[in-house]
Design an enzyme around this catalytic site. Structure first.
Site, PDB file in Angstrom:
ATOM      1  N   GLY A 186       0.818  -1.216   0.000  1.00  0.00           N
ATOM      2  CA  GLY A 186       0.000   0.000   0.000  1.00  0.00           C
ATOM      3  C   GLY A 186       0.848   1.262   0.000  1.00  0.00           C
ATOM      4  CG  ASP A 187       0.329   3.982   2.271  1.00  0.00           C
ATOM      5  OD1 ASP A 187      -0.825   4.320   1.954  1.00  0.00           O
ATOM      6  OD2 ASP A 187       0.634   3.604   3.421  1.00  0.00           O
ATOM      7  CD  GLU A 188       1.510   0.091  -3.205  1.00  0.00           C
ATOM      8  OE1 GLU A 188       0.513   0.847  -3.101  1.00  0.00           O
ATOM      9  OE2 GLU A 188       1.494  -1.104  -2.855  1.00  0.00           O
TER      10      GLU A 188
ATOM     11  CE  LYS B  22      -3.165   1.994  -3.571  1.00  0.00           C
ATOM     12  NZ  LYS B  22      -2.044   1.997  -2.616  1.00  0.00           N
TER      13      LYS B  22
ATOM     14  N   GLY C 294      -5.943   5.801   1.906  1.00  0.00           N
ATOM     15  CA  GLY C 294      -5.648   7.235   1.910  1.00  0.00           C
ATOM     16  C   GLY C 294      -4.845   7.504   0.660  1.00  0.00           C
ATOM     17  CG  HIS C 295      -5.844   6.269  -2.734  1.00  0.00           C
ATOM     18  ND1 HIS C 295      -6.581   5.551  -3.640  1.00  0.00           N
ATOM     19  CD2 HIS C 295      -5.326   5.340  -1.871  1.00  0.00           C
ATOM     20  CE1 HIS C 295      -6.514   4.264  -3.351  1.00  0.00           C
ATOM     21  NE2 HIS C 295      -5.766   4.106  -2.269  1.00  0.00           N
ATOM     22  CB  THR C 296      -1.566  11.765  -1.199  1.00  0.00           C
ATOM     23  OG1 THR C 296      -1.630  11.064   0.043  1.00  0.00           O
ATOM     24  CG2 THR C 296      -1.274  13.231  -0.956  1.00  0.00           C
TER      25      THR C 296
ATOM     26  CD  GLN D  66      -6.928  -1.162   1.285  1.00  0.00           C
ATOM     27  OE1 GLN D  66      -7.734  -1.770   0.617  1.00  0.00           O
ATOM     28  NE2 GLN D  66      -7.181   0.039   1.770  1.00  0.00           N
TER      29      GLN D  66
ATOM     30  CB  THR E 202      -6.677  -4.973   4.076  1.00  0.00           C
ATOM     31  OG1 THR E 202      -7.899  -4.299   4.423  1.00  0.00           O
ATOM     32  CG2 THR E 202      -6.629  -5.235   2.571  1.00  0.00           C
TER      33      THR E 202
ATOM     34  CB  SER F  52       6.382   9.034  -9.920  1.00  0.00           C
ATOM     35  OG  SER F  52       6.045  10.083  -9.060  1.00  0.00           O
ATOM     36  CB  VAL F  53      11.342  12.157 -10.082  1.00  0.00           C
ATOM     37  CG1 VAL F  53      12.004  10.970 -10.778  1.00  0.00           C
ATOM     38  CG2 VAL F  53      10.832  13.161 -11.122  1.00  0.00           C
ATOM     39  N   GLY F  54       8.474  12.827  -7.894  1.00  0.00           N
ATOM     40  CA  GLY F  54       7.963  13.839  -6.975  1.00  0.00           C
ATOM     41  C   GLY F  54       6.454  13.702  -6.897  1.00  0.00           C
TER      42      GLY F  54
HETATM   43  P1  GDP Z   1      -1.472   5.679  -2.165  1.00  0.00           P
HETATM   44  O1  GDP Z   1      -2.212   5.210  -0.975  1.00  0.00           O
HETATM   45  O2  GDP Z   1      -0.879   4.568  -2.962  1.00  0.00           O
HETATM   46  O3  GDP Z   1      -2.283   6.604  -3.037  1.00  0.00           O
HETATM   47  O4  GDP Z   1      -0.225   6.528  -1.629  1.00  0.00           O
HETATM   48  P2  GDP Z   1      -0.256   7.626  -0.451  1.00  0.00           P
HETATM   49  O5  GDP Z   1      -0.936   8.826  -0.949  1.00  0.00           O
HETATM   50  O6  GDP Z   1      -0.765   7.023   0.809  1.00  0.00           O
HETATM   51  O7  GDP Z   1       1.287   7.854  -0.220  1.00  0.00           O
HETATM   52  C1  GDP Z   1       2.140   8.252  -1.251  1.00  0.00           C
HETATM   53  C2  GDP Z   1       2.802   9.573  -0.834  1.00  0.00           C
HETATM   54  O8  GDP Z   1       3.923   9.822  -1.663  1.00  0.00           O
HETATM   55  C3  GDP Z   1       1.912  10.778  -0.982  1.00  0.00           C
HETATM   56  O9  GDP Z   1       2.233  11.711   0.007  1.00  0.00           O
HETATM   57  C4  GDP Z   1       2.265  11.309  -2.363  1.00  0.00           C
HETATM   58  O10 GDP Z   1       2.023  12.709  -2.486  1.00  0.00           O
HETATM   59  C5  GDP Z   1       3.739  11.024  -2.403  1.00  0.00           C
HETATM   60  N1  GDP Z   1       4.319  10.734  -3.725  1.00  0.00           N
HETATM   61  C6  GDP Z   1       3.768  10.081  -4.779  1.00  0.00           C
HETATM   62  N2  GDP Z   1       4.668   9.917  -5.771  1.00  0.00           N
HETATM   63  C7  GDP Z   1       5.810  10.477  -5.326  1.00  0.00           C
HETATM   64  C8  GDP Z   1       7.131  10.590  -5.874  1.00  0.00           C
HETATM   65  O11 GDP Z   1       7.447  10.133  -6.961  1.00  0.00           O
HETATM   66  N3  GDP Z   1       8.070  11.222  -5.086  1.00  0.00           N
HETATM   67  C9  GDP Z   1       7.783  11.736  -3.862  1.00  0.00           C
HETATM   68  N4  GDP Z   1       8.759  12.314  -3.194  1.00  0.00           N
HETATM   69  N5  GDP Z   1       6.567  11.648  -3.319  1.00  0.00           N
HETATM   70  C10 GDP Z   1       5.599  10.999  -4.035  1.00  0.00           C
HETATM   71  P1  IMO Z   2      -3.834   2.690   0.614  1.00  0.00           P
HETATM   72  O1  IMO Z   2      -5.002   2.455  -0.335  1.00  0.00           O
HETATM   73  C1  IMO Z   2      -1.224   0.992   3.628  1.00  0.00           C
HETATM   74  C2  IMO Z   2      -3.017  -1.833   6.432  1.00  0.00           C
HETATM   75  C3  IMO Z   2      -3.161  -1.443   7.889  1.00  0.00           C
HETATM   76  C4  IMO Z   2      -2.994  -2.793   8.543  1.00  0.00           C
HETATM   77  C5  IMO Z   2      -3.707  -3.731   7.564  1.00  0.00           C
HETATM   78  C6  IMO Z   2      -5.139  -4.061   7.951  1.00  0.00           C
HETATM   79  O2  IMO Z   2      -3.709   4.075   1.078  1.00  0.00           O
HETATM   80  O3  IMO Z   2      -2.579   2.136   0.024  1.00  0.00           O
HETATM   81  P2  IMO Z   2      -7.394  -2.641   7.857  1.00  0.00           P
HETATM   82  O4  IMO Z   2      -7.763  -1.347   8.495  1.00  0.00           O
HETATM   83  O5  IMO Z   2      -7.466  -2.627   6.366  1.00  0.00           O
HETATM   84  O6  IMO Z   2      -8.104  -3.814   8.431  1.00  0.00           O
HETATM   85  O7  IMO Z   2      -5.837  -2.864   8.262  1.00  0.00           O
HETATM   86  O8  IMO Z   2      -3.698  -3.070   6.313  1.00  0.00           O
HETATM   87  N1  IMO Z   2      -3.640  -0.897   5.472  1.00  0.00           N
HETATM   88  C7  IMO Z   2      -2.944  -0.096   4.663  1.00  0.00           C
HETATM   89  N2  IMO Z   2      -1.609   0.126   4.579  1.00  0.00           N
HETATM   90  N3  IMO Z   2      -2.065   1.604   2.768  1.00  0.00           N
HETATM   91  C8  IMO Z   2      -3.397   1.365   2.830  1.00  0.00           C
HETATM   92  O9  IMO Z   2      -4.243   1.851   1.915  1.00  0.00           O
HETATM   93  C9  IMO Z   2      -3.896   0.522   3.832  1.00  0.00           C
HETATM   94  N4  IMO Z   2      -5.116   0.104   4.193  1.00  0.00           N
HETATM   95  C10 IMO Z   2      -4.953  -0.767   5.177  1.00  0.00           C
HETATM   96  O10 IMO Z   2      -2.163  -0.519   8.282  1.00  0.00           O
HETATM   97  O11 IMO Z   2      -1.634  -3.161   8.540  1.00  0.00           O
HETATM   98 MG    MG Z   3      -2.250   5.523   1.108  1.00  0.00          MG
END
Ligand code: GDP
Ligand code: IMO
Ligand code: MG
Length: 425
Positions: free
Chosen positions: A12-14, A16, A40-42, A223, A238, A412-414
């Site tokens: 997760g948090d790649e 997306k 949480g998608h930023t 995720q 999850t 992606s570099v930012g």
């Molecule tokens: P998601 O859940 O996969 O949508 O990812 P998150 O939003 O939870 O976390 C990704 C974070 O990295 C966010 O704060 C984005 O603004 C940031 N981000 C995305 N791509 C890049 C990148 O290439 N470089 C940097 N430095 N930040 C990035």
């Molecule tokens: P995005 O879409 C990262 C993790 C939680 C916990 C496990 C189970 O932003 O990438 P849950 O509340 O789903 O039952 O928790 O999954 N988790 C995530 N980690 N990014 C997420 O979503 C996540 N959604 C759940 O931290 O380890």
């Molecule tokens: Mg996220």
């Protein structure tokens, strides 16, 4: 391409949200297919930073339809708060957000059970959930005791919710948790049903018609594959199919409708919550990645655990999802690291694994096998063309693609739209 499925390849948090926003420039509809407001998608646009939890990340492109598919679990109160929060910032979803009538609803007893089970879990078995009630809601769905969006609009909704609340209050009592206030919850949910009514429709024919009309669709995974209920590091996962299969079951689109799969993958690894993480770094390099990458959970604010890129995970993820292209993110976070390590296998009890093992015990105790590559010691943050990257950065990215067997589509570099090098997507 009529239908692209985009998913997270790691924990997760790649990034997306950012990549969805970039790709939405050329699509008609963006569809969330699983998860809930644990996501949480930023998306960062100019100086504005938005974090989306349930609303699809295509919402910032005017005219794009945003659909919350049947596979998503929806907390109606949280969704209304998100819709209102976006409206306050000038983003109006009216007329371009649809919510599946088959999506299951999250209720306060789901959140209370999630929190109660985590609190009571023995050391070592806590999952570190987001406490959004996700596991118990999917649990009810599978147990056939859930209530869906269509039920919210049903005349007997009050009675059905009352029965569920009474039953769950008994369960909460056995866990030693507080009783929920039945009347106020019913009133709150009846209220949110009124507000959400305009969005609730049968999204399945809408999506399938869009396909026959030649519209372009983007399915947004939440995720990541390593958190998938089937393919992830069970039980530290999850409760949904975050992997490609979820794209069909969570939308009502048949497998043949999906024309390509984009995997979003960080140039290193993070994980938030408990569970095995073979390449985790608890030293100053891990702290550096956390600081440079601003690695704090977009939903819970918890610091994310950081570590080296894990090619075993990447290869496995590419295989189970059939990834056509990587959208590789956060390369810039590695700019100042002198020597980079890439995990190419795991050693455990004299055995070397290059395929991802099911056993969490193996993952917890294994020793990663690393290869090393030199860093580039140059900022990549303002680079706009792949060819302008320092040679060592190009070589690092090429090696990750080679080890995982997937070509690069986007780099992606930012966080901004402008920090995106588009190669094949
Ligand atoms: P998601 O859940 O996969 O949508 O990812 P998150 O939003 O939870 O976390 C990704 C974070 O990295 C966010 O704060 C984005 O603004 C940031 N981000 C995305 N791509 C890049 C990148 O290439 N470089 C940097 N430095 N930040 C990035
Ligand atoms: P995005 O879409 C990262 C993790 C939680 C916990 C496990 C189970 O932003 O990438 P849950 O509340 O789903 O039952 O928790 O999954 N988790 C995530 N980690 N990014 C997420 O979503 C996540 N959604 C759940 O931290 O380890
Ligand atoms: Mg996220």
């Amino acid at each position: 391409m009529p239908c692209t499925l985009l998913l997270g390849a790691q924990w997760g948090d790649e990034g997306k949200g950012k990549i969805i926003d970039v790709l939405t420039e050329n699509v008609d509809m963006v569809v969330r297919y699983q998860g809930g407001n644990n996501a949480g998608h930023t998306v960062e646009i100019a100086d504005e930073r938005y974090v989306l939890h349930l609303v699809p990340s295509g919402v910032f492109r005017p005219g794009v339809m945003c659909i919350i598919g049947n596979g998503v679990v929806v907390d109606p109160i949280a969704l209304m708060a998100e819709i209102n929060g976006l409206a306050e910032r000038g983003i109006d979803v009216k007329g371009r957000l649809l919510l599946s009538d088959r999506a299951h609803a999250v209720f306060p007893y789901h959140r209370a059970l999630d929190a109660g089970r985590e609190k009571n879990a023995e050391a070592g078995s806590k999952i570190g959930t987001t406490r959004r009630g996700i596991g118990p809601t999917y649990g009810d769905k599978i147990a056939r005791t859930g209530l869906r969006m269509c039920d919210l609009l049903d005349p007997d909704f009050r009675d059905r919710l009352l029965a569920r609340l009474e039953e769950n209050n008994q369960i909460l009592a056995t866990l030693g948790e507080e009783q929920l206030d039945v009347d106020s919850i019913i009133a709150q949910y009846l209220d949110s049903a009124k507000s959400l009514k305009e969005y609730i429709v049968d999204t399945i024919p809408v999506l399938n018609k869009a396909m026959t009309d030649g519209k372009s669709l983007l399915l947004e995974g939440a995720q990541g594959t390593m958190l998938d209920i089937d393919f992830g590091t069970y039980p530290f996962v999850t409760s949904s199919n975050a992997s490609a299969g979820g794209g069909c079951t969570g939308t009502g689109l048949p497998p043949k409708a999906i024309s390509r799969v984009v995997g979003v993958i960080k140039a290193y690894t993070t994980r938030v919550g408990e569970g095995p993480f073979p390449t985790e770094l608890t030293d100053e390099i891990g702290a550096h990645l956390g600081k440079e990458g601003r690695e704090f959970g977009a939903t819970t604010g918890r610091p994310r655990r950081c570590g080296w890129f894990d090619a075993v995970v990447g290869k496995y993820s590419a295989m189970v999802n059939g990834v056509d292209f990587w959208a590789m993110t956060k390369l810039d976070v590695l700019d100042a690291i002198k020597t980079l390590k890439i995990c190419v296998g795991y050693k455990h009890n004299g055995h070397t694994y290059d395929a991802f093992p099911a056993d969490v015990g193996v993952l917890q105790q294994c020793e990663p096998v690393y290869e090393e590559m030199p860093g580039w010691d140059t900022s990549t943050k303002t680079v706009t063309q792949f060819d302008e990257l320092p040679p060592n950065a190009k070589a690092y990215v090429a090696r990750l693609c080679e080890l995982t067997g997937v070509p690069l589509g986007i780099l992606s570099v930012g966080p901004g739209r402008e920090n995106t090098l588009r190669l094949k997507l």
